[in-house]
Design a protein around this motif. Structure first.
Motif, mmCIF file in Angstrom:
data_model
loop_
_atom_site.group_PDB
_atom_site.id
_atom_site.type_symbol
_atom_site.label_atom_id
_atom_site.label_comp_id
_atom_site.label_asym_id
_atom_site.label_seq_id
_atom_site.Cartn_x
_atom_site.Cartn_y
_atom_site.Cartn_z
ATOM 1 N N ASN A 175 0.673 -1.212 -0.024
ATOM 2 C CA ASN A 175 0.002 -0.114 0.203
ATOM 3 C C ASN A 175 1.034 1.263 -0.109
ATOM 4 O OD1 ASN A 175 -2.453 -1.302 -0.125
ATOM 5 N ND2 ASN A 175 -2.671 -1.323 2.268
ATOM 6 N N ASP A 176 2.038 1.212 0.892
ATOM 7 C CA ASP A 176 2.700 2.389 1.084
ATOM 8 C C ASP A 176 3.538 2.515 -0.556
ATOM 9 O OD1 ASP A 176 1.981 2.571 3.513
ATOM 10 O OD2 ASP A 176 3.838 1.768 4.324
ATOM 11 N N LEU A 177 3.925 1.444 -1.085
ATOM 12 C CA LEU A 177 4.577 1.622 -2.135
ATOM 13 C C LEU A 177 3.551 2.048 -3.522
ATOM 14 C CD1 LEU A 177 6.693 -1.914 -2.376
ATOM 15 C CD2 LEU A 177 7.756 0.662 -2.195
ATOM 16 N N ASP A 178 2.423 1.701 -3.283
ATOM 17 C CA ASP A 178 1.401 1.968 -4.424
ATOM 18 C C ASP A 178 1.274 3.438 -4.409
ATOM 19 O OD1 ASP A 178 0.582 -0.393 -5.059
ATOM 20 O OD2 ASP A 178 -1.348 -0.582 -3.951
ATOM 21 N N GLU A 179 1.253 4.086 -3.153
ATOM 22 C CA GLU A 179 1.273 5.531 -2.844
ATOM 23 C C GLU A 179 2.296 6.246 -3.446
ATOM 24 O OE1 GLU A 179 1.150 8.744 0.740
ATOM 25 O OE2 GLU A 179 0.026 7.005 0.942
ATOM 26 N N GLU A 180 3.568 5.848 -3.225
ATOM 27 C CA GLU A 180 4.568 6.355 -3.845
ATOM 28 C C GLU A 180 4.793 6.317 -5.351
ATOM 29 O OE1 GLU A 180 9.764 6.031 -3.506
ATOM 30 O OE2 GLU A 180 8.449 4.785 -2.211
ATOM 31 N N TYR A 181 4.302 5.182 -5.660
ATOM 32 C CA TYR A 181 4.146 4.662 -7.298
ATOM 33 C C TYR A 181 3.485 5.830 -8.124
ATOM 34 C CZ TYR A 181 3.216 2.291 -11.554
ATOM 35 O OH TYR A 181 3.000 1.918 -12.969
ATOM 36 N N PHE A 182 2.057 5.943 -7.407
ATOM 37 C CA PHE A 182 1.308 6.895 -8.217
ATOM 38 C C PHE A 182 1.856 8.326 -7.977
ATOM 39 C CE2 PHE A 182 -1.835 3.555 -7.428
ATOM 40 C CZ PHE A 182 -2.049 3.346 -8.629
ATOM 41 N N GLN A 183 2.458 8.855 -6.901
ATOM 42 C CA GLN A 183 3.247 10.182 -6.968
ATOM 43 C C GLN A 183 4.313 10.403 -7.929
ATOM 44 O OE1 GLN A 183 4.541 10.634 -2.777
ATOM 45 N NE2 GLN A 183 2.616 11.033 -1.793
ATOM 46 N N ILE A 184 5.103 9.418 -8.235
ATOM 47 C CA ILE A 184 6.056 9.262 -9.185
ATOM 48 C C ILE A 184 5.723 9.401 -10.438
ATOM 49 C CG2 ILE A 184 7.889 7.915 -10.274
ATOM 50 C CD1 ILE A 184 8.814 7.070 -7.250
ATOM 51 N N ILE A 185 4.431 8.396 -10.781
ATOM 52 C CA ILE A 185 3.908 8.617 -12.125
ATOM 53 C C ILE A 185 3.250 10.142 -12.430
ATOM 54 C CG2 ILE A 185 1.757 7.527 -13.242
ATOM 55 C CD1 ILE A 185 4.194 5.829 -13.212
ATOM 56 N N THR A 186 2.723 10.741 -11.557
ATOM 57 C CA THR A 186 2.147 12.003 -11.692
ATOM 58 C C THR A 186 3.290 13.043 -11.763
ATOM 59 O OG1 THR A 186 1.822 12.595 -9.597
ATOM 60 C CG2 THR A 186 -0.028 11.479 -10.593
ATOM 61 N N ASP A 187 4.368 12.653 -11.341
ATOM 62 C CA ASP A 187 5.513 13.760 -11.293
ATOM 63 C C ASP A 187 6.542 13.133 -12.327
ATOM 64 O OD1 ASP A 187 7.580 15.431 -10.882
ATOM 65 O OD2 ASP A 187 7.806 15.108 -8.896
#
Length: 74
Positions: free
Chosen positions: A31-43
């Motif tokens: 779940n934590d990795l998902d959050e970071e993943y989506f932040q990276i994808i959007t940036d």
């Protein structure tokens, strides 16, 4: 119920609790990795290397969760 049977039951319960704790820990990590993943994808300034690392770690966690849950079926 004999003392030996009680001890075996307690050991089995401890093993189940340990496995479930590890499953929860791995799923929370995903779940934590998902959050970071989506932040990276959007940036778009983040690099692809970290995205690959996140995906690899998520896959590894999923495999471990699968193996742990298989242990509970026995």
């Amino acid at each position: 119920m004999s003392e030996t049977e009680k001890d075996e039951l307690i050991d089995a319960q401890k093993q189940v609790i340990g496995i479930l704790f590890e499953v929860i820990k791995r799923l929370q990590t995903n779940n934590d990795l998902d959050e970071e993943y989506f932040q990276i994808i959007t940036d778009s300034t983040k690099n692809e290397k970290r995205i690959k690392e996140i995906l690899d770690e998520r896959n590894e966690n999923s495999k471990i969760v699968g193996r742990l849950l298989e242990q509970l079926e026995i």
